[in-house]
Write a protein that holds these residues in place. Structure first.
Motif, PDB file in Angstrom:
ATOM      1  N   LEU A   1     -39.351 -60.543  52.232  1.00  0.00           N
ATOM      2  CA  LEU A   1     -38.020 -60.973  52.338  1.00  0.00           C
ATOM      3  C   LEU A   1     -36.933 -60.301  51.568  1.00  0.00           C
ATOM      4  O   LEU A   1     -35.897 -59.963  52.271  1.00  0.00           O
ATOM      5  CB  LEU A   1     -37.888 -62.538  52.021  1.00  0.00           C
ATOM      6  N   GLU A   2     -37.270 -60.005  50.486  1.00  0.00           N
ATOM      7  CA  GLU A   2     -36.190 -59.227  49.668  1.00  0.00           C
ATOM      8  C   GLU A   2     -36.113 -57.790  50.149  1.00  0.00           C
ATOM      9  O   GLU A   2     -35.100 -57.343  50.135  1.00  0.00           O
ATOM     10  CB  GLU A   2     -37.027 -59.057  48.597  1.00  0.00           C
TER      11      GLU A   2
ATOM     12  N   CYS B   1     -45.362 -52.518  42.314  1.00  0.00           N
ATOM     13  CA  CYS B   1     -46.211 -53.080  41.241  1.00  0.00           C
ATOM     14  C   CYS B   1     -46.877 -54.172  41.958  1.00  0.00           C
ATOM     15  O   CYS B   1     -48.165 -54.410  41.655  1.00  0.00           O
ATOM     16  CB  CYS B   1     -45.397 -53.582  40.193  1.00  0.00           C
ATOM     17  N   ILE B   2     -46.080 -55.381  42.561  1.00  0.00           N
ATOM     18  CA  ILE B   2     -46.572 -56.369  43.331  1.00  0.00           C
ATOM     19  C   ILE B   2     -47.750 -55.874  44.276  1.00  0.00           C
ATOM     20  O   ILE B   2     -48.713 -56.476  44.609  1.00  0.00           O
ATOM     21  CB  ILE B   2     -45.564 -57.297  44.015  1.00  0.00           C
ATOM     22  N   ALA B   3     -47.224 -55.009  45.279  1.00  0.00           N
ATOM     23  CA  ALA B   3     -48.212 -54.348  46.156  1.00  0.00           C
ATOM     24  C   ALA B   3     -49.586 -53.926  45.453  1.00  0.00           C
ATOM     25  O   ALA B   3     -50.653 -54.174  46.182  1.00  0.00           O
ATOM     26  CB  ALA B   3     -47.569 -53.387  47.060  1.00  0.00           C
TER      27      ALA B   3
ATOM     28  N   THR C   1     -54.669 -60.185  42.971  1.00  0.00           N
ATOM     29  CA  THR C   1     -54.333 -61.021  41.904  1.00  0.00           C
ATOM     30  C   THR C   1     -52.844 -61.573  42.363  1.00  0.00           C
ATOM     31  O   THR C   1     -52.218 -62.557  41.381  1.00  0.00           O
ATOM     32  CB  THR C   1     -53.915 -60.132  40.651  1.00  0.00           C
ATOM     33  N   ALA C   2     -52.454 -61.435  43.586  1.00  0.00           N
ATOM     34  CA  ALA C   2     -51.197 -62.230  43.674  1.00  0.00           C
ATOM     35  C   ALA C   2     -51.625 -63.135  44.973  1.00  0.00           C
ATOM     36  O   ALA C   2     -52.136 -63.059  45.756  1.00  0.00           O
ATOM     37  CB  ALA C   2     -50.183 -61.195  44.180  1.00  0.00           C
ATOM     38  N   SER C   3     -50.509 -64.363  45.294  1.00  0.00           N
ATOM     39  CA  SER C   3     -50.729 -65.161  46.342  1.00  0.00           C
ATOM     40  C   SER C   3     -49.867 -64.494  47.545  1.00  0.00           C
ATOM     41  O   SER C   3     -49.125 -63.600  47.526  1.00  0.00           O
ATOM     42  CB  SER C   3     -49.977 -66.583  45.830  1.00  0.00           C
ATOM     43  N   SER C   4     -50.162 -65.364  48.601  1.00  0.00           N
ATOM     44  CA  SER C   4     -49.593 -64.835  50.018  1.00  0.00           C
ATOM     45  C   SER C   4     -47.816 -65.366  49.913  1.00  0.00           C
ATOM     46  O   SER C   4     -47.067 -64.795  50.369  1.00  0.00           O
ATOM     47  CB  SER C   4     -50.037 -65.530  51.165  1.00  0.00           C
ATOM     48  N   GLU C   5     -47.524 -66.327  49.045  1.00  0.00           N
ATOM     49  CA  GLU C   5     -46.299 -66.792  48.873  1.00  0.00           C
ATOM     50  C   GLU C   5     -45.382 -65.435  48.088  1.00  0.00           C
ATOM     51  O   GLU C   5     -44.415 -65.289  48.476  1.00  0.00           O
ATOM     52  CB  GLU C   5     -46.157 -68.066  47.833  1.00  0.00           C
TER      53      GLU C   5
END
Length: 130
Positions: free
Chosen positions: A31-32, A11-13, A20-24
């Protein structure tokens, strides 16, 4: 790695692909994802006995570098969980702790690899339309 984790990463990908998502967020997700992969990689590598340095080198040679500050706590945790056994021995006039998969570790590794295949198959189906 749970199926929820995989779903969350997918979903985040998707959201990241649409800006709509940051590089952080990406770094945290990578990492997860890496943490779960490291456990499987370490267990698989320890089907043959190794000590920490040779394990790190073997993982790095296969493209999965891991620093000492991550590896040794992971080895201790896996041993505490009964998935690894270790033994101190002298080699080249130095004491080294050798690790290998325990009988329970072999069972868990097999189950994790089956789960990995199931997740990989599902992701393959999901990502075909992406």
């Amino acid at each position: 790695m749970t199926s929820y984790t995989v779903w969350y990463i997918v979903c985040i990908a998707y959201y990241m692909a649409n800006g709509t998502a940051s590089s952080e967020v990406l770094e945290n997700l990578k990492l997860e994802l890496r943490r779960g992969c490291l456990i499987v990689a370490v267990l698989a590598q320890l089907r043959a006995e190794q000590y920490g340095y040779t394990l790190r080198k073997a993982l790095a040679d296969d493209g999965l570098a891991i620093d000492e500050g991550t590896l040794y706590p992971l080895l201790r945790r896996l041993e505490t969980q009964g998935l690894l056994v270790s033994q101190w021995r002298e080699e080249d006039k130095r004491n080294k702790r050798f690790y290998r998969l325990s009988a329970d570790g072999e069972v868990i590794l097999k189950q994790l690899l089956e789960e990995w295949e199931n997740i990989n198959r599902s992701l393959g189906k999901i990502l075909v339309g992406a």
